[in-house]
Design a protein around this motif. Structure first.
Motif, PDB file in Angstrom:
ATOM      1  N   VAL A 516       0.828  -1.211   0.000  1.00 17.85           N
ATOM      2  CA  VAL A 516       0.000   0.000   0.000  1.00 17.85           C
ATOM      3  C   VAL A 516       0.865   1.264   0.000  1.00 17.85           C
ATOM      4  N   LEU A 517       2.007   1.216   0.709  1.00 20.17           N
ATOM      5  CA  LEU A 517       2.837   2.404   0.933  1.00 20.17           C
ATOM      6  C   LEU A 517       4.239   2.220   0.360  1.00 20.17           C
ATOM      7  N   ASN A 518       4.868   3.351   0.005  1.00 14.63           N
ATOM      8  CA  ASN A 518       6.246   3.297  -0.482  1.00 14.63           C
ATOM      9  C   ASN A 518       7.234   3.518   0.663  1.00 14.63           C
ATOM     10  N   LYS A 519       8.490   3.726   0.351  1.00 17.05           N
ATOM     11  CA  LYS A 519       9.532   3.811   1.379  1.00 17.05           C
ATOM     12  C   LYS A 519       9.427   5.052   2.250  1.00 17.05           C
ATOM     13  N   TYR A 520       8.661   6.053   1.815  1.00 18.56           N
ATOM     14  CA  TYR A 520       8.439   7.244   2.642  1.00 18.56           C
ATOM     15  C   TYR A 520       7.042   7.261   3.253  1.00 18.56           C
ATOM     16  N   ASN A 521       6.383   6.097   3.228  1.00 16.39           N
ATOM     17  CA  ASN A 521       5.054   5.940   3.825  1.00 16.39           C
ATOM     18  C   ASN A 521       3.948   6.660   3.062  1.00 16.39           C
ATOM     19  N   GLN A 522       4.216   7.007   1.812  1.00 17.79           N
ATOM     20  CA  GLN A 522       3.171   7.575   0.953  1.00 17.79           C
ATOM     21  C   GLN A 522       2.361   6.449   0.329  1.00 17.79           C
ATOM     22  N   ILE A 523       1.051   6.654   0.201  1.00 17.33           N
ATOM     23  CA  ILE A 523       0.271   5.712  -0.595  1.00 17.33           C
ATOM     24  C   ILE A 523       0.816   5.759  -2.018  1.00 17.33           C
ATOM     25  N   HIS A 524       1.115   4.610  -2.576  1.00 15.10           N
ATOM     26  CA  HIS A 524       1.766   4.546  -3.895  1.00 15.10           C
ATOM     27  C   HIS A 524       1.085   5.440  -4.926  1.00 15.10           C
ATOM     28  N   ALA A 525      -0.231   5.352  -5.011  1.00 12.97           N
ATOM     29  CA  ALA A 525      -0.963   6.070  -6.058  1.00 12.97           C
ATOM     30  C   ALA A 525      -1.515   7.416  -5.590  1.00 12.97           C
ATOM     31  N   VAL A 526      -1.323   7.741  -4.316  1.00 13.52           N
ATOM     32  CA  VAL A 526      -1.827   9.009  -3.763  1.00 13.52           C
ATOM     33  C   VAL A 526      -0.712   9.608  -2.902  1.00 13.52           C
ATOM     34  N   PRO A 527       0.286  10.211  -3.514  1.00 14.75           N
ATOM     35  CA  PRO A 527       1.506  10.584  -2.784  1.00 14.75           C
ATOM     36  C   PRO A 527       1.357  11.674  -1.739  1.00 14.75           C
ATOM     37  N   ASN A 528       0.212  12.366  -1.692  1.00 13.85           N
ATOM     38  CA  ASN A 528       0.064  13.374  -0.623  1.00 13.85           C
ATOM     39  C   ASN A 528      -0.635  12.807   0.615  1.00 13.85           C
ATOM     40  N   VAL A 529      -0.818  11.486   0.654  1.00 13.81           N
ATOM     41  CA  VAL A 529      -1.354  10.816   1.841  1.00 13.81           C
ATOM     42  C   VAL A 529      -0.277   9.887   2.405  1.00 13.81           C
ATOM     43  N   TYR A 530       0.037  10.093   3.678  1.00 12.81           N
ATOM     44  CA  TYR A 530       1.057   9.315   4.384  1.00 12.81           C
ATOM     45  C   TYR A 530       0.381   8.534   5.510  1.00 12.81           C
ATOM     46  N   VAL A 531       0.848   7.305   5.726  1.00 12.39           N
ATOM     47  CA  VAL A 531       0.340   6.476   6.814  1.00 12.39           C
ATOM     48  C   VAL A 531       1.549   6.001   7.616  1.00 12.39           C
ATOM     49  N   THR A 532       1.655   6.416   8.881  1.00 14.57           N
ATOM     50  CA  THR A 532       2.885   6.153   9.630  1.00 14.57           C
ATOM     51  C   THR A 532       2.666   5.493  10.983  1.00 14.57           C
ATOM     52  N   ASP A 533       1.463   5.023  11.263  1.00 16.56           N
ATOM     53  CA  ASP A 533       1.257   4.297  12.517  1.00 16.56           C
ATOM     54  C   ASP A 533       1.562   2.820  12.301  1.00 16.56           C
ATOM     55  N   GLY A 534       1.115   1.966  13.190  1.00 20.19           N
ATOM     56  CA  GLY A 534       1.442   0.555  13.094  1.00 20.19           C
ATOM     57  C   GLY A 534       0.961  -0.127  11.837  1.00 20.19           C
ATOM     58  N   SER A 535      -0.011   0.458  11.147  1.00 18.84           N
ATOM     59  CA  SER A 535      -0.518  -0.180   9.932  1.00 18.84           C
ATOM     60  C   SER A 535       0.522  -0.257   8.828  1.00 18.84           C
ATOM     61  N   CYS A 536       1.583   0.567   8.905  1.00 22.73           N
ATOM     62  CA  CYS A 536       2.593   0.588   7.838  1.00 22.73           C
ATOM     63  C   CYS A 536       3.581  -0.563   7.939  1.00 22.73           C
ATOM     64  N   MET A 537       3.587  -1.302   9.024  1.00 24.98           N
ATOM     65  CA  MET A 537       4.628  -2.298   9.265  1.00 24.98           C
ATOM     66  C   MET A 537       4.543  -3.477   8.298  1.00 24.98           C
ATOM     67  N   THR A 538       5.693  -3.884   7.812  1.00 19.44           N
ATOM     68  CA  THR A 538       5.790  -4.957   6.824  1.00 19.44           C
ATOM     69  C   THR A 538       6.051  -6.304   7.486  1.00 19.44           C
ATOM     70  N   SER A 539       6.731  -6.284   8.611  1.00 19.30           N
ATOM     71  CA  SER A 539       6.881  -7.453   9.470  1.00 19.30           C
ATOM     72  C   SER A 539       6.828  -6.960  10.910  1.00 19.30           C
ATOM     73  N   SER A 540       6.701  -7.877  11.862  1.00 17.64           N
ATOM     74  CA  SER A 540       6.474  -7.437  13.244  1.00 17.64           C
ATOM     75  C   SER A 540       7.732  -7.429  14.100  1.00 17.64           C
ATOM     76  N   ALA A 541       8.809  -8.140  13.662  1.00 20.71           N
ATOM     77  CA  ALA A 541       9.959  -8.365  14.529  1.00 20.71           C
ATOM     78  C   ALA A 541       9.446  -8.890  15.878  1.00 20.71           C
ATOM     79  N   CYS A 542      10.263  -8.863  16.922  1.00 16.93           N
ATOM     80  CA  CYS A 542       9.767  -9.282  18.242  1.00 16.93           C
ATOM     81  C   CYS A 542       9.924  -8.173  19.267  1.00 16.93           C
ATOM     82  N   GLN A 543      10.491  -7.021  18.846  1.00 19.46           N
ATOM     83  CA  GLN A 543      10.669  -5.901  19.769  1.00 19.46           C
ATOM     84  C   GLN A 543       9.392  -5.076  19.866  1.00 19.46           C
ATOM     85  N   ASN A 544       9.226  -4.405  20.991  1.00 19.01           N
ATOM     86  CA  ASN A 544       8.114  -3.457  21.117  1.00 19.01           C
ATOM     87  C   ASN A 544       8.229  -2.442  19.987  1.00 19.01           C
TER      88      ASN A 544
END
Length: 571
Positions: A516-544
């Motif tokens: 959904v998002l690129n490397k700067y957290n922009q929606i790929h097709a809507v670059p003026n919308v950024y999503v930077t909370d937990g929904s952006c995560m690609t994997s969870s790791a095990c750290q808080n």
């Protein structure tokens, strides 16, 4: 979606931030400090630092029934009460489950706080960096998609965040747990130090350290905050600003710029997209108190409404171009939800150290960093990825304080003697990203504002169960090797949500076809919308994960501000 009359607010902002929690506070701070006129929205009530912390100074004798939970209150919060931090002194931060319903085709414990500051007032404050072991994991083992960033991309933003929020702890020189800008560590107690020593003697692949926690220690100056007072009443709201929260730190920083307009009681439900211009125009909200619909315009939008909140807003934001939700060309929006496994580990008792106690209520425990699947030597046949432990040692209660056990002079004498030392440790295990771990919007069951509720279809799988088994087995092995007595392992059921680390749903990635998002957290097709909370995560790791949310947000907000200024010059 909603056909009622919508009032258009006359002022156009440079930026809108949805949410005021861990991520939203940082987005507000960075955008405002970069000179952008920013509207900050929160669906909940206003909470002012210090002024609105009603239980911050209450002692047990100030509490009704000495702090025992009222059964009537418990009935209103059956899901929220699964959180270990909910108590009569903190229940006002947690939602009423019946006023804010959701649906569970699969069991999910959604722990929420709807107020300015969000869960930054309620979080456990453990702050660990992810490493390239985590950022490269998906690519190496084929689960999920590759992160579009690596540790070098986020490292300077970890530096910035840690310096601002204040993270106490020890640098260890571990590749799986990168060193940081840490302040004076809190002290391990005598039993924890003994455990640390015995671990080193008995295992060559693991170590124990004090937790890295977002509490102010040392001599660094943080405006409006003083050092941690070791009261361990953090979840009530800290009047000293000893721990980091949006209310004590990022929101005041944003306010000092004069560029922030904070609007509580504003339920964002749609990001409006212009099919002709190819950009988002602004955000539609419902006033939580009046039910009035208002449209706010802005050039940049940051969705920081929490993992499920942001995903829900994007899924409701439909248009001719995006019939299945804003930016959902990949079909991945709402999918790949993860949470950490928990509720497995071990406890034990310790003979000795009867003449030693400790002062204060340390709001932190010990940490045993991940030691599984780091390299070929530590590779496990039974599961992928790994886990870390959090725990603490303490002295048991003054049992003789019970009237049935003693009285008179004997009672007074015995009240001066603490009980036996005990220790407990729990593992946080990584969850793999599964496409069909998802949420759906339920338009047949609406909330009080006419918005769809959320259906959860999220489960742990075989890999997570095997991690939990290993967590218990290794906790027992470590405590026994260290000489503890009455060692008891536990591996209780841990359904998603219990870890309170839900993430995924709008993942970052390199390919618009699978993310959904690129490397700067922009929606790929809507670059003026950024999503930077937990929904952006690609994997969870095990750290808080909260430290990573903050670093990602700071990076994205500074990029967005630079792009905004660049476009302004050329327009």
């Amino acid at each position: 979606m909603i056909e009622d009359k919508i009032t258009e607010y006359p002022t156009a902002y440079d930026a809108i931030v949805i949410g005021t929690g861990i991520s939203g506070g940082w987005a507000a701070k960075e955008l405002c400090e970069n000179g952008l006129k920013t509207l900050v929205l929160d669906r909940g009530r206003m909470v002012k630092h210090i002024e609105d912390y009603p239980t911050m100074h209450q002692d047990p004798w100030d509490l009704k029934h000495r702090g025992i939970k009222n059964p009537e209150d418990v009935k209103k919060q059956p899901k929220q009460n699964k959180s270990y931090i909910l108590a009569p002194t903190s229940q006002h931060w947690f939602v009423d489950d019946f006023k804010h319903p959701y649906n569970e085709p699969k069991p999910f414990s959604w722990i929420r706080g709807y107020h300015v500051g969000g869960r930054s007032l309620m979080w456990a404050r453990q702050s660990y960096r992810l490493s390239d072991l985590d950022f490269e994991a998906n690519k190496k083992d084929g689960h999920g998609v590759d992160w579009p960033i690596r540790y070098k991309d986020i490292s300077p933003w970890y530096d910035k965040v840690e310096t601002f929020i204040g993270v106490s702890g020890q640098n260890l020189g571990l590749s799986q747990l990168p060193d940081g800008k840490l302040t004076k560590p809190m002290e391990l107690n005598c039993v924890e130090l003994d455990f640390q020593k015995k671990l080193k003697e008995n295992f060559d692949d693991r170590l124990l350290t004090i937790g890295r926690t977002a509490h102010k220690t040392g001599d660094a100056v943080h405006e409006g905050r003083s050092n941690c007072q070791f009261r361990n009443r953090c979840v009530r709201g800290c009047p000293f600003g000893g721990y980091f929260s949006s209310n004590s730190s990022t929101l005041p920083a944003a306010e000092r710029t004069g560029n922030m307009h904070l609007r509580p009681n504003s339920i964002a439900y749609e990001i409006v997209y212009d099919d002709k211009k190819g950009v988002a125009l602004g955000v539609r909200i419902i006033d939580a108190e009046t039910h009035e619909k208002i449209f706010f315009k802005a050039s940049i939008i940051f969705s920081c409404a929490s993992t499920i909140g942001s995903a829900s807003i994007l899924m409701q934001s439909k248009s001719e171009r995006f019939p299945n939700g804003l930016g959902n060309d990949s079909g991945e929006l709402g999918h790949n939800i993860m949470d950490h496994t928990t509720r497995s580990g071990a406890s034990a008792k310790m003979d000795g150290f009867e003449d030693v106690y400790y002062k204060g209520q340390r709001p932190n425990g010990f940490y045993i960093p991940r030691f599984r699947n780091l390299d070929e030597k530590t590779k496990q046949k039974g599961f992928l990825r790994g886990y870390g432990y959090q725990g603490r040692a303490s002295r048991t209660d003054w049992k003789s304080g019970m009237g049935e056990l003693s009285f008179g002079a004997d009672l007074k004498d015995s009240l001066m003697k603490p009980g036996q030392w005990q220790i407990g440790m729990t593992g946080f295990g990584e969850c793999l990203p599964y496409h069909d771990n998802r949420i759906e919007l339920n338009y047949d069951k609406l909330d009080d504002w006419g918005l769809p509720t959320v259906d959860f279809h999220v489960t742990f799988r075989e890999n997570e169960f095997r991690i939990k088994e290993d967590i218990e087995q290794q906790a027992v092995a470590m405590l026994k090797a260290a000489g503890f007595k009455d060692v008891k392992g536990h591996n209780n059921e841990s359904t998603p949500g219990i870890g309170i680390h839900e993430m995924g749903a709008a993942r970052m990635g390199r390919d618009p076809k699978t993310s959904v998002l690129n490397k700067y957290n922009q929606i790929h097709a809507v670059p003026n919308v950024y999503v930077t909370d937990g929904s952006c995560m690609t994997s969870s790791a095990c750290q808080n994960p909260s430290l990573t949310y903050m670093a990602i947000t700071a990076r994205a907000a500074n990029y967005a501000a630079a792009e905004f200024k660049k476009n302004k010059k050329t327009s």
